[in-house]
Scaffold this motif. Structure first.
Motif, PDB file in Angstrom:
ATOM      1  N   MET A   1       0.858  -1.167   0.000  1.00  0.00           N
ATOM      2  CA  MET A   1       0.000   0.000   0.000  1.00  0.00           C
ATOM      3  C   MET A   1       0.901   1.226   0.000  1.00  0.00           C
ATOM      4  O   MET A   1       1.876   1.304   0.740  1.00  0.00           O
ATOM      5  CB  MET A   1      -0.880  -0.037   1.249  1.00  0.00           C
ATOM      6  N   SER A   2       0.558   2.168  -0.817  1.00  0.00           N
ATOM      7  CA  SER A   2       1.360   3.389  -0.896  1.00  0.00           C
ATOM      8  C   SER A   2       0.961   4.362   0.215  1.00  0.00           C
ATOM      9  O   SER A   2      -0.104   4.238   0.824  1.00  0.00           O
ATOM     10  CB  SER A   2       1.138   4.064  -2.257  1.00  0.00           C
ATOM     11  N   ALA A   3       1.833   5.345   0.428  1.00  0.00           N
ATOM     12  CA  ALA A   3       1.529   6.383   1.411  1.00  0.00           C
ATOM     13  C   ALA A   3       0.274   7.148   0.998  1.00  0.00           C
ATOM     14  O   ALA A   3      -0.545   7.521   1.843  1.00  0.00           O
ATOM     15  CB  ALA A   3       2.713   7.333   1.560  1.00  0.00           C
ATOM     16  N   GLN A   4       0.109   7.354  -0.296  1.00  0.00           N
ATOM     17  CA  GLN A   4      -1.066   8.068  -0.795  1.00  0.00           C
ATOM     18  C   GLN A   4      -2.342   7.282  -0.503  1.00  0.00           C
ATOM     19  O   GLN A   4      -3.337   7.845  -0.049  1.00  0.00           O
ATOM     20  CB  GLN A   4      -0.946   8.338  -2.303  1.00  0.00           C
ATOM     21  N   GLU A   5      -2.324   5.970  -0.745  1.00  0.00           N
ATOM     22  CA  GLU A   5      -3.492   5.136  -0.464  1.00  0.00           C
ATOM     23  C   GLU A   5      -3.822   5.149   1.029  1.00  0.00           C
ATOM     24  O   GLU A   5      -4.982   5.261   1.414  1.00  0.00           O
ATOM     25  CB  GLU A   5      -3.254   3.700  -0.932  1.00  0.00           C
TER      26      GLU A   5
ATOM     27  N   ALA B   1      -3.032   7.470   3.164  1.00  0.00           N
ATOM     28  CA  ALA B   1      -3.498   8.820   3.508  1.00  0.00           C
ATOM     29  C   ALA B   1      -4.978   8.987   3.180  1.00  0.00           C
ATOM     30  O   ALA B   1      -5.727   9.571   3.967  1.00  0.00           O
ATOM     31  CB  ALA B   1      -2.671   9.862   2.759  1.00  0.00           C
ATOM     32  N   GLU B   2      -5.393   8.462   2.051  1.00  0.00           N
ATOM     33  CA  GLU B   2      -6.801   8.564   1.667  1.00  0.00           C
ATOM     34  C   GLU B   2      -7.691   7.801   2.641  1.00  0.00           C
ATOM     35  O   GLU B   2      -8.754   8.285   3.028  1.00  0.00           O
ATOM     36  CB  GLU B   2      -6.993   8.057   0.242  1.00  0.00           C
ATOM     37  N   ILE B   3      -7.258   6.620   3.054  1.00  0.00           N
ATOM     38  CA  ILE B   3      -8.036   5.818   4.000  1.00  0.00           C
ATOM     39  C   ILE B   3      -8.133   6.531   5.353  1.00  0.00           C
ATOM     40  O   ILE B   3      -9.196   6.589   5.965  1.00  0.00           O
ATOM     41  CB  ILE B   3      -7.418   4.422   4.170  1.00  0.00           C
ATOM     42  N   LEU B   4      -7.005   7.087   5.811  1.00  0.00           N
ATOM     43  CA  LEU B   4      -6.954   7.741   7.119  1.00  0.00           C
ATOM     44  C   LEU B   4      -7.443   9.189   7.087  1.00  0.00           C
ATOM     45  O   LEU B   4      -7.579   9.809   8.138  1.00  0.00           O
ATOM     46  CB  LEU B   4      -5.521   7.708   7.659  1.00  0.00           C
ATOM     47  N   GLU B   5      -7.657   9.694   5.880  1.00  0.00           N
ATOM     48  CA  GLU B   5      -8.094  11.078   5.682  1.00  0.00           C
ATOM     49  C   GLU B   5      -7.109  12.081   6.271  1.00  0.00           C
ATOM     50  O   GLU B   5      -7.480  13.021   6.982  1.00  0.00           O
ATOM     51  CB  GLU B   5      -9.512  11.291   6.223  1.00  0.00           C
ATOM     52  N   ILE B   6      -5.823  11.838   5.979  1.00  0.00           N
ATOM     53  CA  ILE B   6      -4.752  12.763   6.343  1.00  0.00           C
ATOM     54  C   ILE B   6      -3.873  12.940   5.106  1.00  0.00           C
ATOM     55  O   ILE B   6      -4.054  12.244   4.104  1.00  0.00           O
ATOM     56  CB  ILE B   6      -3.918  12.264   7.551  1.00  0.00           C
ATOM     57  N   SER B   7      -2.911  13.840   5.169  1.00  0.00           N
ATOM     58  CA  SER B   7      -2.040  14.066   4.011  1.00  0.00           C
ATOM     59  C   SER B   7      -1.037  12.923   3.862  1.00  0.00           C
ATOM     60  O   SER B   7      -0.688  12.245   4.835  1.00  0.00           O
ATOM     61  CB  SER B   7      -1.293  15.388   4.166  1.00  0.00           C
TER      62      SER B   7
END
Length: 52
Positions: free
Chosen positions: A1-5, A7-13
């Protein structure tokens, strides 16, 4: 899982995710398995129990 993915799940940058991952690596809670390409990060269970 990427940092971007993540971040989207956790709703943070994605930068916030990267900072947290760097912190976990610094504390020895994540260890690298395999090479940079094709490898993965794993939670170090021994250090996880010690640092809890």
């Amino acid at each position: 899982m990427s940092a971007q993915e993540l971040a989207e799940i956790l709703e943070i940058s994605s930068r916030a995710v990267e900072k947290q991952i760097a912190n976990l690596k610094y504390k020895g809670l994540l260890k690298r398995i395999g090479p940079d390409k094709g490898g993965y990060w794993e939670v170090d269970q021994e250090n996880r129990e010690f640092n809890s």
